[in-house]
Design a protein around this motif. Structure first.
Motif, PDB file in Angstrom:
ATOM      1  N   ALA A  18      36.901  34.514  42.547  1.00 22.27           N
ATOM      2  CA  ALA A  18      36.762  33.186  43.174  1.00 22.27           C
ATOM      3  C   ALA A  18      35.401  32.575  42.843  1.00 22.27           C
ATOM      4  O   ALA A  18      35.307  31.372  42.566  1.00 22.27           O
ATOM      5  CB  ALA A  18      36.935  33.306  44.691  1.00 22.27           C
ATOM      6  N   ARG A  19      34.351  33.383  42.855  1.00 17.13           N
ATOM      7  CA  ARG A  19      33.014  32.868  42.502  1.00 17.13           C
ATOM      8  C   ARG A  19      32.977  32.408  41.054  1.00 17.13           C
ATOM      9  O   ARG A  19      32.413  31.360  40.738  1.00 17.13           O
ATOM     10  CB  ARG A  19      31.951  33.932  42.734  1.00 17.13           C
ATOM     11  N   ASP A  20      33.569  33.205  40.163  1.00 18.54           N
ATOM     12  CA  ASP A  20      33.572  32.865  38.742  1.00 18.54           C
ATOM     13  C   ASP A  20      34.381  31.607  38.461  1.00 18.54           C
ATOM     14  O   ASP A  20      34.068  30.860  37.540  1.00 18.54           O
ATOM     15  CB  ASP A  20      34.122  34.028  37.904  1.00 18.54           C
ATOM     16  N   ALA A  21      35.414  31.362  39.243  1.00 22.98           N
ATOM     17  CA  ALA A  21      36.307  30.220  39.026  1.00 22.98           C
ATOM     18  C   ALA A  21      35.823  28.963  39.728  1.00 22.98           C
ATOM     19  O   ALA A  21      36.369  27.897  39.504  1.00 22.98           O
ATOM     20  CB  ALA A  21      37.710  30.558  39.491  1.00 22.98           C
ATOM     21  N   LYS A  22      34.809  29.091  40.563  1.00 22.12           N
ATOM     22  CA  LYS A  22      34.359  27.947  41.362  1.00 22.12           C
ATOM     23  C   LYS A  22      33.845  26.841  40.441  1.00 22.12           C
ATOM     24  O   LYS A  22      33.030  27.059  39.564  1.00 22.12           O
ATOM     25  CB  LYS A  22      33.249  28.356  42.328  1.00 22.12           C
ATOM     26  N   VAL A  23      34.365  25.666  40.677  1.00 19.63           N
ATOM     27  CA  VAL A  23      33.931  24.492  39.926  1.00 19.63           C
ATOM     28  C   VAL A  23      32.820  23.826  40.715  1.00 19.63           C
ATOM     29  O   VAL A  23      32.998  23.505  41.896  1.00 19.63           O
ATOM     30  CB  VAL A  23      35.122  23.503  39.728  1.00 19.63           C
ATOM     31  N   PRO A  24      31.661  23.610  40.094  1.00 19.64           N
ATOM     32  CA  PRO A  24      30.558  22.977  40.824  1.00 19.64           C
ATOM     33  C   PRO A  24      30.924  21.561  41.265  1.00 19.64           C
ATOM     34  O   PRO A  24      31.585  20.819  40.542  1.00 19.64           O
ATOM     35  CB  PRO A  24      29.409  22.926  39.810  1.00 19.64           C
ATOM     36  N   ARG A  25      30.507  21.232  42.480  1.00 19.18           N
ATOM     37  CA  ARG A  25      30.736  19.878  42.983  1.00 19.18           C
ATOM     38  C   ARG A  25      29.703  18.948  42.385  1.00 19.18           C
ATOM     39  O   ARG A  25      28.658  19.381  41.888  1.00 19.18           O
ATOM     40  CB  ARG A  25      30.626  19.862  44.503  1.00 19.18           C
ATOM     41  N   VAL A  69      40.630  49.010  49.839  1.00 14.34           N
ATOM     42  CA  VAL A  69      40.865  47.635  50.304  1.00 14.34           C
ATOM     43  C   VAL A  69      39.610  46.792  50.074  1.00 14.34           C
ATOM     44  O   VAL A  69      39.689  45.664  49.572  1.00 14.34           O
ATOM     45  CB  VAL A  69      41.282  47.615  51.794  1.00 14.34           C
ATOM     46  N   ARG A  70      38.451  47.339  50.432  1.00  7.66           N
ATOM     47  CA  ARG A  70      37.194  46.604  50.245  1.00  7.66           C
ATOM     48  C   ARG A  70      36.978  46.292  48.765  1.00  7.66           C
ATOM     49  O   ARG A  70      36.597  45.167  48.413  1.00  7.66           O
ATOM     50  CB  ARG A  70      36.027  47.404  50.805  1.00  7.66           C
ATOM     51  N   ASP A  71      37.232  47.263  47.883  1.00  3.26           N
ATOM     52  CA  ASP A  71      37.076  47.030  46.442  1.00  3.26           C
ATOM     53  C   ASP A  71      37.987  45.902  45.962  1.00  3.26           C
ATOM     54  O   ASP A  71      37.568  45.045  45.178  1.00  3.26           O
ATOM     55  CB  ASP A  71      37.376  48.302  45.650  1.00  3.26           C
ATOM     56  N   ALA A  72      39.231  45.898  46.442  1.00  9.40           N
ATOM     57  CA  ALA A  72      40.175  44.850  46.046  1.00  9.40           C
ATOM     58  C   ALA A  72      39.674  43.471  46.484  1.00  9.40           C
ATOM     59  O   ALA A  72      39.749  42.505  45.709  1.00  9.40           O
ATOM     60  CB  ALA A  72      41.557  45.133  46.635  1.00  9.40           C
ATOM     61  N   TYR A  73      39.158  43.383  47.689  1.00  5.40           N
ATOM     62  CA  TYR A  73      38.665  42.089  48.177  1.00  5.40           C
ATOM     63  C   TYR A  73      37.363  41.687  47.505  1.00  5.40           C
ATOM     64  O   TYR A  73      37.107  40.491  47.302  1.00  5.40           O
ATOM     65  CB  TYR A  73      38.553  42.096  49.703  1.00  5.40           C
ATOM     66  N   GLN A  74      36.541  42.649  47.118  1.00  3.69           N
ATOM     67  CA  GLN A  74      35.333  42.318  46.362  1.00  3.69           C
ATOM     68  C   GLN A  74      35.697  41.750  44.993  1.00  3.69           C
ATOM     69  O   GLN A  74      35.060  40.811  44.515  1.00  3.69           O
ATOM     70  CB  GLN A  74      34.432  43.542  46.225  1.00  3.69           C
ATOM     71  N   LYS A  75      36.755  42.297  44.387  1.00  3.74           N
ATOM     72  CA  LYS A  75      37.229  41.762  43.102  1.00  3.74           C
ATOM     73  C   LYS A  75      37.752  40.341  43.273  1.00  3.74           C
ATOM     74  O   LYS A  75      37.480  39.465  42.448  1.00  3.74           O
ATOM     75  CB  LYS A  75      38.303  42.667  42.511  1.00  3.74           C
TER      76      LYS A  75
END
Length: 85
Positions: A75-82, A64-70
């Protein structure tokens, strides 16, 4: 005879205080778990399977932890800078 004073009676009182403190900590931990469970349950997007993670064995919890880390990595990689960043 205990030269430092107190002796066995102080030892017994110390152990009782220790057990009361552990009892309060256990109740506090259980109450916190119930509150977290309610928050998870109340959020529509939350995964109800997370409600009893403490019941999983180590291998299941690791999965479960591995899945949430992925998910977090995606989400970090997809984050669009403000604009203000």
């Amino acid at each position: 005879m205990d030269v430092a004073g107190g002796g066995a009676a102080d030892d017994v009182r110390g152990r009782r205080r220790h057990h009361r403190r552990l009892g309060r900590q256990n109740r506090d931990t259980e109450a916190l778990q119930v509150k977290l469970d309610e928050l998870i349950r109340a959020i529509r997007e939350a995964d109800d399977a997370l409600l009893d993670l403490e019941e999983l064995d180590e291998k299941e919890l690791d999965a479960v932890r591995d899945a949430y880390q992925k998910l977090a990595s995606v989400a970090r990689d997809a984050k669009v800078p403000r604009e203000d960043e």
